[in-house]
Design a protein around this motif. Structure first.
Motif, short mmCIF file in Angstrom:
data_model
loop_
_atom_site.label_atom_id
_atom_site.label_comp_id
_atom_site.label_asym_id
_atom_site.label_seq_id
_atom_site.Cartn_x
_atom_site.Cartn_y
_atom_site.Cartn_z
N UNK A 232 -15.66 -33.24 -21.73
CA UNK A 232 -15.33 -34.54 -22.32
C UNK A 232 -13.88 -34.90 -22.08
N UNK A 233 -12.99 -33.92 -22.22
CA UNK A 233 -11.56 -34.20 -22.07
C UNK A 233 -11.18 -34.48 -20.62
N UNK A 234 -12.08 -34.16 -19.68
CA UNK A 234 -11.80 -34.41 -18.26
C UNK A 234 -12.24 -35.81 -17.83
N UNK A 235 -12.96 -36.54 -18.69
CA UNK A 235 -13.36 -37.91 -18.37
C UNK A 235 -12.12 -38.80 -18.53
N UNK A 236 -11.67 -39.48 -17.47
CA UNK A 236 -10.40 -40.21 -17.51
C UNK A 236 -10.25 -41.19 -18.66
N UNK A 237 -11.31 -41.94 -18.98
CA UNK A 237 -11.19 -42.96 -20.01
C UNK A 237 -11.06 -42.34 -21.40
N UNK A 238 -11.41 -41.07 -21.54
CA UNK A 238 -11.31 -40.38 -22.83
C UNK A 238 -9.97 -39.65 -22.96
N UNK A 239 -9.65 -38.77 -22.02
CA UNK A 239 -8.40 -38.04 -22.07
C UNK A 239 -8.46 -36.86 -23.03
#
Length: 616
Positions: A232-239
């Protein structure tokens, strides 16, 4: 300080409420001038190279994706007659980039990006070499323009202050301190429950095995959590920050009903949920540090993070031992609230986003709003558009297990780290039998014996930093990265510390021998455990750079699973065999794994050659 608060969760909320009128980014201010390379109609200027007169040139393509040389260009260079025929392969690759780019590239590329984009050994060697080169003067960075007209939004200069790699020492230290506190507080939540076990048994009328579920379910859950939170933390829009803040807020809220619950099943379920929602510090803490520190300096900060993770469980019984004895078993659970509440507030006010993919994605949005040019995009935006739910699920739930079951090197390291981690958690069952029963310590005094673990970790870090600074760094600067197995050299020696320390602890735990002798055994064992894990965790990403995130997620799961099991099998084992024979059994298993370390060191190149995942 304003930039720190602006990028923290509280700053983002203030910006949302005020519609970006407060805590503005440079692109939102009236005095901001859009760099010419991002304006419509701009044509990239190709500088003319002169031998005698230095030319001020723009920097190369987008830094968010690590740049590698064109294979055709390399072939052309190899075919051309060259007076420097003895030039190494690595040097040939680096000639494709300018000398200036070599000096500044590491200021723009984070460790996590460098690892993820390193497909071959040459790619990884190049990134490590670049990390050893001092930064050059500040230069503007020319964004890359794709064939479809897309302009990849990048850092404006090589020293762009928005790039986490370029943050000041103080700002990085603030983030590092908060991640360490966060990790320490969550990890402490596992063993802080141990002194409450007897109280739980009396209150709910359960056996010691059942009461220990409050510890084991917490440990198991924070091994499962990284499988979800890490991707999840690797999804750019999430961070990085949303997984931290949302899950940690749930963790803190759950501390209240956990301390108040009056049925055993509810207590165990709540402890499991606590471990699950506290796990992002384990899943993403290392990624946050990789965002800020280069490959060459990362071992120092990772060892500090590991210090917090190792000392957390050791300090837990110290904190709760005296209070539980003086008040009641629920005090250990309330102390978790008093500790974690302030830490969450600190993250809420002062933890900035560190993911360069997220930072550049938001910069691209601001530039599009400012210029009206929809061709301005970040590389992470493009990558995210091609990301499917199936890809995320594969990386989260399939890849970690695929790596373990299909690669013998990864399988062995997962087994070894899981075994020594399980031994570490077996201490929470062995120590009461030794120090309460044999030496008649109180609960508070029992907790103090866990200081031997902290002493072992401190001694390990002192030696480890000396080794990295005086042996590893000079070797890398002079000879390059070399074979990944070189990272295992300290493990060839300290691997024997684990069985030696265990034998000392097991066979000196007798009423007629002073208790300090057995504590010395724990110090020796801890030194071995800490340094072995450091060596293995440095070795794995250099062998499998593209799969580093999945590697650690899988390792976390297997390590925590065996530790949870060790909590339950260790008590009957020590009760039936005795502490001396039970510890000897565990020590014998570590002796077998020690020979495995030698096999990994000497046969590693052959295993890598056959692996489908290793960088070739």
């Amino acid at each position: 300080m304003s930039a720190l608060i602006r990028d923290a969760p509280i700053g983002q909320i203030i910006r949302f409420v005020t519609r970006n009128r407060l805590l503005q980014y440079p692109e939102e201010r009236a005095d901001f001038h859009v760099p010419g390379c991002y304006q419509p109609g701009y044509e990239k200027q190709i500088p003319v190279e002169e031998e005698e007169k230095p030319v001020v040139e723009q920097e190369g393509p987008a830094s968010e994706a690590v740049v590698y040389p064109d294979p055709e260009t390399i072939l052309e260079k190899e075919e051309e007659p060259d007076t420097e025929e003895e030039e190494s392969d690595l040097e040939k690759i680096q000639t494709v980039r300018t000398a200036h780019t070599q000096r500044t590239q590491i200021s723009r590329v984070g460790t996590r990006t460098a690892l993820a984009k390193s497909i071959s050994r040459a790619d990884l060697e190049q990134q490590v070499t670049l990390a050893t080169i001092e930064k050059g003067p500040t230069r503007p960075i020319e964004p890359e323009k794709l064939n479809d007209g897309t302009i990849l939004v990048d850092w404006y200069t090589t020293d762009d202050e928005e790039n986490p790699q370029n943050w000041s020492f103080g700002k990085k230290a603030v983030v590092l301190a908060q991640i360490m506190l966060y990790t320490l507080s969550v990890y402490m939540g596992s063993a802080i429950y141990s002194p409450s076990t007897e109280g739980v048994m009396e209150r709910f009328g359960v056996s010691i095995g059942s009461a220990s579920l409050g510890l084991s379910m917490y440990v198991l859950a924070y091994g499962i959590g990284p499988l979800l939170f890490s991707p999840l933390s690797e999804i750019p829009v999430i961070g990085r920050n949303p997984p931290y803040m949302i899950s940690y807020a749930i963790f803190v809220i759950l501390l209240v009903p956990t301390a108040l619950v009056d049925n055993f099943a509810g207590l165990i379920v709540l402890r499991f949920l606590q471990g699950f929602f506290g796990s992002p510090c384990l899943a993403t803490g290392g990624a946050t540090l990789q965002d800020m520190y280069s490959l060459i300096k990362l071992p120092y900060v990772l060892s500090l993070w590991a210090f917090a993770a190792t000392c957390g469980p050791a300090l837990g019984p110290i904190i709760s031992g005296f209070s539980v004895a003086a008040e009641n078993w629920r005090w250990s659970l309330w102390e978790m609230l008093w500790l974690n509440g302030p830490v969450w507030l600190s993250l809420f006010f002062f933890l900035p986003e560190t993911s360069s993919a997220n930072i550049l994605l938001r910069r691209a949005n601001r530039l599009r709003t400012l210029t009206g040019n929809n061709n301005l995009k970040s590389q992470s935006e493009i990558d995210q558009a091609n990301l499917t739910a199936r890809d995320i699920t594969t990386e989260a739930l399939v890849r970690p297990f695929q790596l373990v079951f299909l690669d013998p090197s990864i399988a062995f390291t997962a087994l070894y780290t899981a075994l020594i981690y399980g031994i570490f958690y077996s201490f929470f069952e062995a120590f009461p039998l030794v120090y309460n029963v044999m030496y008649h310590f109180s609960l508070g005094q029992l907790g103090l014996t866990f200081l031997s673990v902290s002493i072992g970790v401190v001694l390990s870090i002192v030696w480890y930093w000396w080794y990295i600074y005086y042996v590893v760094e000079p070797s890398i600067r002079k000879n390059g990265l070399g074979e990944p197995e070189r990272r295992l050299i300290p493990a060839l020696f300290v691997t024997w510390f684990v069985p030696v320390g265990l034998f000392i602890f097991g066979w000196t735990s007798k009423p007629d021998i002073h208790w300090i002798v057995s504590c010395i055994g724990i110090v020796i064992t801890t030194i071995g455990i800490f340094l072995i894990i450091q060596c293995i965790f440095l070795y794995l990403p250099f062998v499998y750079p593209q799969y580093a995130a999945s590697l650690f997620a899988g390792n976390d799961f297997f390590r925590s699973s065996l530790a949870a099991g060790a909590i339950h099998f260790s008590y009957p084992m020590f009760h039936n065999l005795g502490v001396d024979r039970g510890i000897s059994l565990l020590a014998g298993l570590t002796v077998g794994c020690s020979f495995g370390v030698y096999a990994l060191f000497f046969f590693g190149p052959r295993l890598r050659a056959r692996s489908r995942f290793a960088a070739k």
